[in-house]
Design a protein around this motif. Structure first.
Motif, PDB file in Angstrom:
ATOM      1  N   ASP A  49       0.801  -1.225   0.000  1.00 27.20           N
ATOM      2  CA  ASP A  49       0.000   0.000   0.000  1.00 27.20           C
ATOM      3  C   ASP A  49       0.833   1.273   0.000  1.00 27.20           C
ATOM      4  O   ASP A  49       0.269   2.379  -0.095  1.00 27.20           O
ATOM      5  CB  ASP A  49      -0.921   0.028   1.233  1.00 27.20           C
ATOM      6  CG  ASP A  49      -1.926  -1.115   1.213  1.00 27.20           C
ATOM      7  OD1 ASP A  49      -2.348  -1.500   0.102  1.00 27.20           O
ATOM      8  OD2 ASP A  49      -2.267  -1.619   2.303  1.00 27.20           O
ATOM      9  N   ASP A  50       2.143   1.160   0.118  1.00 25.64           N
ATOM     10  CA  ASP A  50       2.992   2.354   0.187  1.00 25.64           C
ATOM     11  C   ASP A  50       3.283   2.850  -1.230  1.00 25.64           C
ATOM     12  O   ASP A  50       4.404   2.774  -1.727  1.00 25.64           O
ATOM     13  CB  ASP A  50       4.294   2.030   0.928  1.00 25.64           C
ATOM     14  CG  ASP A  50       5.143   3.279   1.159  1.00 25.64           C
ATOM     15  OD1 ASP A  50       4.575   4.397   1.074  1.00 25.64           O
ATOM     16  OD2 ASP A  50       6.352   3.140   1.399  1.00 25.64           O
ATOM     17  N   ARG A  51       2.223   3.377  -1.857  1.00 24.89           N
ATOM     18  CA  ARG A  51       2.316   3.801  -3.256  1.00 24.89           C
ATOM     19  C   ARG A  51       1.455   5.040  -3.472  1.00 24.89           C
ATOM     20  O   ARG A  51       0.567   5.338  -2.664  1.00 24.89           O
ATOM     21  CB  ARG A  51       1.835   2.680  -4.189  1.00 24.89           C
ATOM     22  CG  ARG A  51       2.577   1.375  -4.017  1.00 24.89           C
ATOM     23  CD  ARG A  51       1.993   0.298  -4.911  1.00 24.89           C
ATOM     24  NE  ARG A  51       2.173   0.608  -6.328  1.00 24.89           N
ATOM     25  CZ  ARG A  51       1.665  -0.107  -7.322  1.00 24.89           C
ATOM     26  NH1 ARG A  51       0.906  -1.166  -7.046  1.00 24.89           N
ATOM     27  NH2 ARG A  51       1.882   0.218  -8.580  1.00 24.89           N
ATOM     28  N   VAL A  75       8.931  -0.314 -11.488  1.00 27.58           N
ATOM     29  CA  VAL A  75       7.691   0.397 -11.146  1.00 27.58           C
ATOM     30  C   VAL A  75       7.896   1.261  -9.909  1.00 27.58           C
ATOM     31  O   VAL A  75       7.489   2.433  -9.885  1.00 27.58           O
ATOM     32  CB  VAL A  75       6.545  -0.606 -10.920  1.00 27.58           C
ATOM     33  CG1 VAL A  75       5.330   0.095 -10.308  1.00 27.58           C
ATOM     34  CG2 VAL A  75       6.163  -1.275 -12.233  1.00 27.58           C
ATOM     35  N   LYS A  76       8.541   0.716  -8.891  1.00 31.57           N
ATOM     36  CA  LYS A  76       8.721   1.488  -7.653  1.00 31.57           C
ATOM     37  C   LYS A  76       9.591   2.720  -7.902  1.00 31.57           C
ATOM     38  O   LYS A  76       9.330   3.798  -7.346  1.00 31.57           O
ATOM     39  CB  LYS A  76       9.348   0.617  -6.560  1.00 31.57           C
ATOM     40  CG  LYS A  76       9.404   1.337  -5.209  1.00 31.57           C
ATOM     41  CD  LYS A  76       9.726   0.411  -4.067  1.00 31.57           C
ATOM     42  CE  LYS A  76       9.655   1.170  -2.743  1.00 31.57           C
ATOM     43  NZ  LYS A  76       9.932   0.306  -1.581  1.00 31.57           N
ATOM     44  N   THR A  77      10.616   2.581  -8.739  1.00 28.48           N
ATOM     45  CA  THR A  77      11.495   3.714  -9.036  1.00 28.48           C
ATOM     46  C   THR A  77      10.739   4.796  -9.802  1.00 28.48           C
ATOM     47  O   THR A  77      10.887   5.991  -9.518  1.00 28.48           O
ATOM     48  CB  THR A  77      12.712   3.244  -9.838  1.00 28.48           C
ATOM     49  OG1 THR A  77      13.437   2.282  -9.059  1.00 28.48           O
ATOM     50  CG2 THR A  77      13.634   4.406 -10.181  1.00 28.48           C
ATOM     51  N   VAL A  78       9.910   4.402 -10.765  1.00 24.20           N
ATOM     52  CA  VAL A  78       9.113   5.378 -11.514  1.00 24.20           C
ATOM     53  C   VAL A  78       8.129   6.088 -10.587  1.00 24.20           C
ATOM     54  O   VAL A  78       7.952   7.309 -10.662  1.00 24.20           O
ATOM     55  CB  VAL A  78       8.379   4.694 -12.685  1.00 24.20           C
ATOM     56  CG1 VAL A  78       7.333   5.629 -13.294  1.00 24.20           C
ATOM     57  CG2 VAL A  78       9.378   4.270 -13.751  1.00 24.20           C
ATOM     58  N   GLU A  79       7.476   5.350  -9.707  1.00 28.33           N
ATOM     59  CA  GLU A  79       6.526   5.973  -8.796  1.00 28.33           C
ATOM     60  C   GLU A  79       7.216   6.905  -7.805  1.00 28.33           C
ATOM     61  O   GLU A  79       6.670   7.958  -7.460  1.00 28.33           O
ATOM     62  CB  GLU A  79       5.719   4.893  -8.070  1.00 28.33           C
ATOM     63  CG  GLU A  79       4.770   4.133  -8.994  1.00 28.33           C
ATOM     64  CD  GLU A  79       3.892   3.128  -8.289  1.00 28.33           C
ATOM     65  OE1 GLU A  79       2.898   2.686  -8.900  1.00 28.33           O
ATOM     66  OE2 GLU A  79       4.197   2.777  -7.114  1.00 28.33           O
ATOM     67  N   LEU A 116       9.930   8.542  -8.459  1.00 26.33           N
ATOM     68  CA  LEU A 116      10.401   9.675  -9.264  1.00 26.33           C
ATOM     69  C   LEU A 116       9.275  10.643  -9.581  1.00 26.33           C
ATOM     70  O   LEU A 116       9.473  11.864  -9.599  1.00 26.33           O
ATOM     71  CB  LEU A 116      11.016   9.138 -10.565  1.00 26.33           C
ATOM     72  CG  LEU A 116      11.509  10.155 -11.600  1.00 26.33           C
ATOM     73  CD1 LEU A 116      12.717  10.915 -11.066  1.00 26.33           C
ATOM     74  CD2 LEU A 116      11.865   9.422 -12.900  1.00 26.33           C
ATOM     75  N   THR A 117       8.071  10.112  -9.833  1.00 25.79           N
ATOM     76  CA  THR A 117       6.985  10.922 -10.369  1.00 25.79           C
ATOM     77  C   THR A 117       5.845  11.183  -9.390  1.00 25.79           C
ATOM     78  O   THR A 117       5.055  12.112  -9.599  1.00 25.79           O
ATOM     79  CB  THR A 117       6.364  10.208 -11.585  1.00 25.79           C
ATOM     80  OG1 THR A 117       5.758   8.973 -11.155  1.00 25.79           O
ATOM     81  CG2 THR A 117       7.425   9.906 -12.631  1.00 25.79           C
ATOM     82  N   ASN A 118       5.725  10.369  -8.345  1.00 27.97           N
ATOM     83  CA  ASN A 118       4.556  10.362  -7.459  1.00 27.97           C
ATOM     84  C   ASN A 118       3.283  10.149  -8.272  1.00 27.97           C
ATOM     85  O   ASN A 118       2.222  10.704  -7.972  1.00 27.97           O
ATOM     86  CB  ASN A 118       4.450  11.648  -6.640  1.00 27.97           C
ATOM     87  CG  ASN A 118       3.481  11.491  -5.470  1.00 27.97           C
ATOM     88  OD1 ASN A 118       3.301  10.400  -4.936  1.00 27.97           O
ATOM     89  ND2 ASN A 118       2.841  12.593  -5.077  1.00 27.97           N
ATOM     90  N   VAL A 119       3.377   9.342  -9.324  1.00 28.65           N
ATOM     91  CA  VAL A 119       2.239   8.957 -10.160  1.00 28.65           C
ATOM     92  C   VAL A 119       2.073   7.443 -10.049  1.00 28.65           C
ATOM     93  O   VAL A 119       3.038   6.694 -10.253  1.00 28.65           O
ATOM     94  CB  VAL A 119       2.451   9.359 -11.633  1.00 28.65           C
ATOM     95  CG1 VAL A 119       1.296   8.841 -12.502  1.00 28.65           C
ATOM     96  CG2 VAL A 119       2.584  10.869 -11.766  1.00 28.65           C
ATOM     97  N   ARG A 120       0.867   6.985  -9.753  1.00 32.22           N
ATOM     98  CA  ARG A 120       0.601   5.556  -9.625  1.00 32.22           C
ATOM     99  C   ARG A 120       0.612   4.890 -11.005  1.00 32.22           C
ATOM    100  O   ARG A 120      -0.057   5.325 -11.932  1.00 32.22           O
ATOM    101  CB  ARG A 120      -0.771   5.355  -8.977  1.00 32.22           C
ATOM    102  CG  ARG A 120      -1.291   3.911  -8.922  1.00 32.22           C
ATOM    103  CD  ARG A 120      -0.555   3.117  -7.872  1.00 32.22           C
ATOM    104  NE  ARG A 120      -1.191   1.819  -7.645  1.00 32.22           N
ATOM    105  CZ  ARG A 120      -1.717   1.437  -6.481  1.00 32.22           C
ATOM    106  NH1 ARG A 120      -1.713   2.268  -5.449  1.00 32.22           N
ATOM    107  NH2 ARG A 120      -2.249   0.248  -6.345  1.00 32.22           N
ATOM    108  N   MET A 121       1.374   3.795 -11.122  1.00 33.02           N
ATOM    109  CA  MET A 121       1.360   2.993 -12.336  1.00 33.02           C
ATOM    110  C   MET A 121       0.290   1.914 -12.177  1.00 33.02           C
ATOM    111  O   MET A 121       0.423   1.001 -11.365  1.00 33.02           O
ATOM    112  CB  MET A 121       2.724   2.348 -12.586  1.00 33.02           C
ATOM    113  CG  MET A 121       3.861   3.343 -12.861  1.00 33.02           C
ATOM    114  SD  MET A 121       3.642   4.308 -14.360  1.00 33.02           S
ATOM    115  CE  MET A 121       3.297   5.946 -13.637  1.00 33.02           C
TER     116      MET A 121
END
Length: 333
Positions: free
Chosen positions: A48-50, A157-161, A163-168
């Motif tokens: 849930d930490d996303r 996925v975790k690195t992108v999230e 970096l962006t604070n956007v949910r994949m």
């Protein structure tokens, strides 16, 4: 009457048999194509930490999903095999994400934004869970594409999230051979290049101009870098954006819904070469996503590159440029 009755019964049995055989063949094809797909349970791994999901929850009454959606799409050379090696791919110990794009689908699915993340971007790579247990260490000023190398799709996925604070919402990865087969199954793509390309590493040689490319050539164009005047990852991304538009135009003009045999060849080429999250790991889910994009044309797709600037301490690397990048991420939430 007796003879005609027997003929009617025989015709009915023959028709029923044909329908049963057709249903069995369709069932086999569905199971075969779904069985081709490799999946990763990213939601379970990350918990849930996303970032929060964008938009409202989809309505069960809607025939097709139409809400906003973010998909991380990676092109990789991660799978071993003779075909990938022949095309210049790595082995299983040299896994790399060669291309990374966030595909944002607008609400209504008639518009989209494709954001490329340069693989040479220096980022803070978060600690990522490993499938064997334990976790990777956080790393500062790490190259973006190292996330996939050390922790696979979950870490990408975790690195992108982070970096962006956007949910994949979804993850989709295709390897070298799969991309080449997809282009070939579509009958090639037409792309215009603005300069001559002569790149030994991507094995592509093209004069400037308009070309109809087969799968191997299109893959070479997606990978080419050192054959360009700038020789940079940013120049390569510009070519990749041209390929995205060319693929969309080819798909929309191919008449796939009226040619089941061709649609099956394309599905077979794609499903055997992709890794998805568990939300896209069946043919039905992939088809549903594709059908929800039926009104999306290439003219409705915007292609951009994440705003970056040269790293002050390394001319061969880039860093995220703010506040431009944050404005872009905000538009995807």
């Amino acid at each position: 009457m007796g003879g005609r009755s027997r003929l009617v019964r025989m015709a009915g049995l023959a028709l029923a048999g044909a329908l049963l055989l057709g249903a069995a063949a369709a069932g086999w094809a569905y199971r075969h194509l779904s069985g081709n797909i490799t999946s990763v349970d990213i939601d379970h791994a990350l918990g849930d930490d996303r970032p929060a999901r964008p938009g409202a929850a989809p309505s069960a009454a809607a025939p097709l999903p139409s809400g906003p959606l973010n998909i991380l799409v990676l092109g990789s050379d991660s799978r071993s095999g003779a075909e990938n090696r022949e095309l210049g791919g790595g082995d299983s110990e040299g896994a790399r994400s060669d291309t990374a794009m966030i595909v944002h689908l607008d609400a209504g699915r008639t518009g989209a934004t494709v954001v490329s993340i340069p693989r040479d971007t220096l980022v803070t790579r978060p600690s990522c869970p490993l499938p064997t247990g334990g976790a990777t260490r956080e790393a500062r000023n790490a190259m973006f594409n190292s996330a996939y190398a050390v922790g696979g799709p979950v870490c990408a996925v975790k690195t992108v999230e982070a970096l962006t604070n956007v949910r994949m919402d979804h993850y989709l990865e295709i390897d070298f051979s799969g991309f080449a087969r997809l282009v070939d199954a579509l009958g090639g793509v037409t792309v215009t290049t603005d300069e001559d390309i002569d790149d030994d590493k991507s094995r592509l040689r093209l004069p400037a101009g308009t070309h109809h490319l087969n799968g191997t050539q299109a893959l070479g164009l997606a990978r080419t870098r050192y054959g360009l005047a700038q020789g940079s990852d940013l120049a390569r991304i510009e070519l990749q954006h041209k390929l995205v538009k060319a693929l969309l135009e080819r798909i929309s003009s191919a008449g796939l819904l009226t040619d089941p045999a061709r649609l099956y060849r394309i599905a077979d080429a794609v499903t055997g070469s992709i890794t998805t999250d568990t939300g896209l790991d069946s043919l039905g889910e992939l088809v549903g996503l594709g059908q929800s994009l039926r009104d999306l044309s290439s003219s409705g797709v915007r292609t951009v590159t994440m705003p970056v600037a040269p790293a002050p301490w390394d001319a061969n690397r880039v860093v995220v440029r703010q506040p431009e990048a944050e404005r872009l991420w905000a538009s995807l939430r």
